[in-house]
Design an enzyme around this catalytic site. Structure first.
Site, mmCIF file in Angstrom:
data_model
loop_
_atom_site.group_PDB
_atom_site.id
_atom_site.type_symbol
_atom_site.label_atom_id
_atom_site.label_comp_id
_atom_site.label_asym_id
_atom_site.label_seq_id
_atom_site.Cartn_x
_atom_site.Cartn_y
_atom_site.Cartn_z
ATOM 1 N N TYR A 137 -1.724 -0.940 11.011
ATOM 2 C CA TYR A 137 -2.015 -1.490 9.648
ATOM 3 C C TYR A 137 -0.938 -1.314 8.657
ATOM 4 C CZ TYR A 137 -3.621 -1.538 4.927
ATOM 5 O OH TYR A 137 -3.587 -1.444 3.545
ATOM 6 N N LYS A 150 2.473 -3.547 6.610
ATOM 7 C CA LYS A 150 2.761 -3.560 5.117
ATOM 8 C C LYS A 150 4.269 -3.396 5.177
ATOM 9 C CE LYS A 150 -1.337 -4.103 3.299
ATOM 10 N NZ LYS A 150 -1.703 -5.806 2.865
ATOM 11 N N SER A 186 0.800 -1.215 -0.019
ATOM 12 C CA SER A 186 0.050 0.004 -0.043
ATOM 13 C C SER A 186 0.802 1.293 0.200
ATOM 14 C CB SER A 186 -0.999 -0.073 1.327
ATOM 15 O OG SER A 186 -1.346 1.164 1.231
HETATM 16 C C1 UD1 Z 1 -6.888 4.870 3.728
HETATM 17 C C2 UD1 Z 1 -5.868 4.321 4.876
HETATM 18 C C3 UD1 Z 1 -4.883 3.705 4.032
HETATM 19 C C4 UD1 Z 1 -5.146 2.399 3.390
HETATM 20 C C5 UD1 Z 1 -6.306 3.021 2.387
HETATM 21 C C6 UD1 Z 1 -6.797 1.595 1.726
HETATM 22 C C7 UD1 Z 1 -5.996 6.091 6.557
HETATM 23 C C8 UD1 Z 1 -5.586 7.155 7.221
HETATM 24 N N1 UD1 Z 1 -5.348 5.549 5.474
HETATM 25 O O1 UD1 Z 1 -6.323 5.627 2.993
HETATM 26 O O2 UD1 Z 1 -3.720 3.170 4.981
HETATM 27 O O3 UD1 Z 1 -4.252 1.934 2.479
HETATM 28 O O4 UD1 Z 1 -7.391 3.572 3.000
HETATM 29 O O5 UD1 Z 1 -7.811 2.212 0.729
HETATM 30 O O6 UD1 Z 1 -7.111 5.596 6.819
HETATM 31 N N2 UD1 Z 1 -12.370 11.206 3.737
HETATM 32 C C9 UD1 Z 1 -13.643 11.880 4.186
HETATM 33 N N3 UD1 Z 1 -14.716 11.455 4.598
HETATM 34 C C10 UD1 Z 1 -14.759 10.103 4.897
HETATM 35 C C11 UD1 Z 1 -13.665 9.343 4.473
HETATM 36 C C12 UD1 Z 1 -12.673 9.915 3.712
HETATM 37 O O7 UD1 Z 1 -13.377 13.164 4.002
HETATM 38 O O8 UD1 Z 1 -15.845 9.804 5.396
HETATM 39 C C13 UD1 Z 1 -11.329 11.683 3.229
HETATM 40 C C14 UD1 Z 1 -10.057 11.530 3.728
HETATM 41 O O9 UD1 Z 1 -9.719 12.361 4.808
HETATM 42 C C15 UD1 Z 1 -8.865 11.368 2.657
HETATM 43 C C16 UD1 Z 1 -9.834 10.840 1.679
HETATM 44 O O10 UD1 Z 1 -11.253 11.312 1.765
HETATM 45 O O11 UD1 Z 1 -8.629 12.776 2.370
HETATM 46 C C17 UD1 Z 1 -9.523 9.440 1.409
HETATM 47 O O12 UD1 Z 1 -9.686 8.777 2.402
HETATM 48 P P1 UD1 Z 1 -9.787 7.256 2.528
HETATM 49 O O13 UD1 Z 1 -10.842 6.651 1.357
HETATM 50 O O14 UD1 Z 1 -10.296 6.652 4.011
HETATM 51 O O15 UD1 Z 1 -8.371 6.742 2.075
HETATM 52 P P2 UD1 Z 1 -6.799 7.239 2.607
HETATM 53 O O16 UD1 Z 1 -7.016 7.881 3.997
HETATM 54 O O17 UD1 Z 1 -6.088 7.792 1.585
#
Ligand code: UD1
Length: 339
Positions: A150, A154, A125
């Site tokens: 997590y 990795k 990842s």
């Molecule tokens: C997350 C994990 C990462 C993992 C990946 C798998 C964290 C910190 N990281 O990545 O380790 O490999 O998922 O897919 O959790 N967001 C919102 N509202 C929400 C959900 C997300 O605003 O309800 C935003 C987050 O702040 C971020 C973006 O959407 O900016 C993507 O979030 P997410 O889909 O959870 O992925 P990552 O955080 O990049």
């Protein structure tokens, strides 16, 4: 020649199984269904029109792994997905995460070695880069300092694989560092089906759009990005699945150990994703801005040029297909695989 897919009933594993079967590979799937459902196997058969062997087994069960290799001596490689993957849960359950992911991978590699199977593609990842020093991220960027257990699993498994290769040059190891997998198979038969309320952005958006959840919380709009919301590199899961095919074929002939970023190279913000989803589907995504989520970084996207240069792999799908296919999956399966 046959390939063992651990975690092959999961989101990425099931899409990868389809691509391998479509490419003519014999596939053996193992999964413990800890975060997946048996019906996925029927869906894979429906999409491909092909059958495959399945073992309900846990990576921590060395005897079960040995039996798989003994009963299927034609297995000559492994695509390793099986593992726990919820970031928040990993913070509260570190022992389970390290044990399942790290010990499980060790048990797998040990069983592979004892059965003379030394070719593996590992599902890593972008989380191994932690908070990146610069974007786009190249494979040569510093690895480590993951922000949660997590992510650390990795990092550790990557390290273990490297040491295995150093000790025995007969191993062929391809490490794929995924950015943010989204979307679903175009058939709408397989897709992402998280347990409970989704942690990740895209499954959350699809549920809000279809009225299953009231509102998306956008975690922060004060980041140093074009609109203040977090920027990520979303990659269609079918493109990602195809990268495994290329990675396996490459490492079998090139030998050694190698690392590849699997992303599109395009960064989209949370609000870009919301707008794209609304435009593509015609549905409304209600959202409100809330505080930052601890551990999030402002911007994380890939330089995927190495995968293109070395593997001949490049993402074919863009944000429109990602939104369209995620929505098709969610619409056809409003309650996921329980629908
Ligand atoms: C997350 C994990 C990462 C993992 C990946 C798998 C964290 C910190 N990281 O990545 O380790 O490999 O998922 O897919 O959790 N967001 C919102 N509202 C929400 C959900 C997300 O605003 O309800 C935003 C987050 O702040 C971020 C973006 O959407 O900016 C993507 O979030 P997410 O889909 O959870 O992925 P990552 O955080 O990049």
């Amino acid at each position: 020649m046959s390939v063992l897919i651990t975690g092959g009933a999961g989101f990425i594993g099931s899409h990868t199984a389809v691509e391998f079967m479509n490419a003519g590979y014999d596939v053996v799937i193992m999964d413990n269904f800890s975060n997946s459902k048996p019906v996925v196997l029927d869906r894979i058969k429906e999409i491909t029109g092909k059958d495959f062997k399945f073992y309900k087994a846990d990576l921590l069960d060395a005897a079960a792994l040995d039996r798989i290799f003994e009963e299927n001596p034609e297995i000559d490689s492994c695509i390793h997905f099986a593992g726990l993957k919820a970031v928040g849960e990993s913070v509260s359950m570190p022992i389970e995460y390290y044990h399942n992911n790290v010990t499980g991978s060790l048990i797998l590699c040990d069983s592979m070695r004892r059965h003379g199977v030394k070719t593996i593609v590992f599902s890593s990842s972008a989380t191994v880069y932690g908070a990146p020093d610069e974007v786009p991220i190249k494979e040569s960027a510093r690895v480590g300092n993951a922000t949660n257990p997590y992510g650390e699993t990795k990092v550790m498994i990557e390290r273990i694989l490297k040491d295995i290769y150093v000790s025995d040059k007969e191993w062929n190891i391809s490490v794929l560092r995924y950015f943010n997998p989204v979307g679903a198979h175009a058939s709408g038969l397989i897709g992402e089906d998280p347990n409970g309320i989704p942690n990740n952005l895209m499954p959350y958006i699809t549920k809000v759009a279809l009225g299953k959840l009231p509102q998306l919380s956008v975690f922060g709009n004060d980041y140093d990005t074009h609109d203040g919301t977090g920027v990520r590199d979303y990659i269609h899961v079918v493109d990602l699945a195809k990268a495994h095919l290329k990675a396996l074929e490459y490492i079998k002939s090139a030998h050694g150990i190698d690392y590849f970023n699997i992303g599109t190279g395009n960064g989209y913000s949370v609000l870009d994703m919301v707008k794209a989803y609304e435009q593509v589907t015609g549905l409304k995504v209600n959202y409100k801005i809330v505080g930052r989520r601890p551990g999030d970084v402002a911007s994380c996207y890939a330089d995927p040029s190495k995968a293109e240069r070395v593997l001949g792999w490049k993402a074919e799908y863009g944000i429109v297909e990602m939104c369209r296919d995620a929505n098709r999956w969610q619409t056809k399966n409003p309650n996921g695989y329980d629908s």
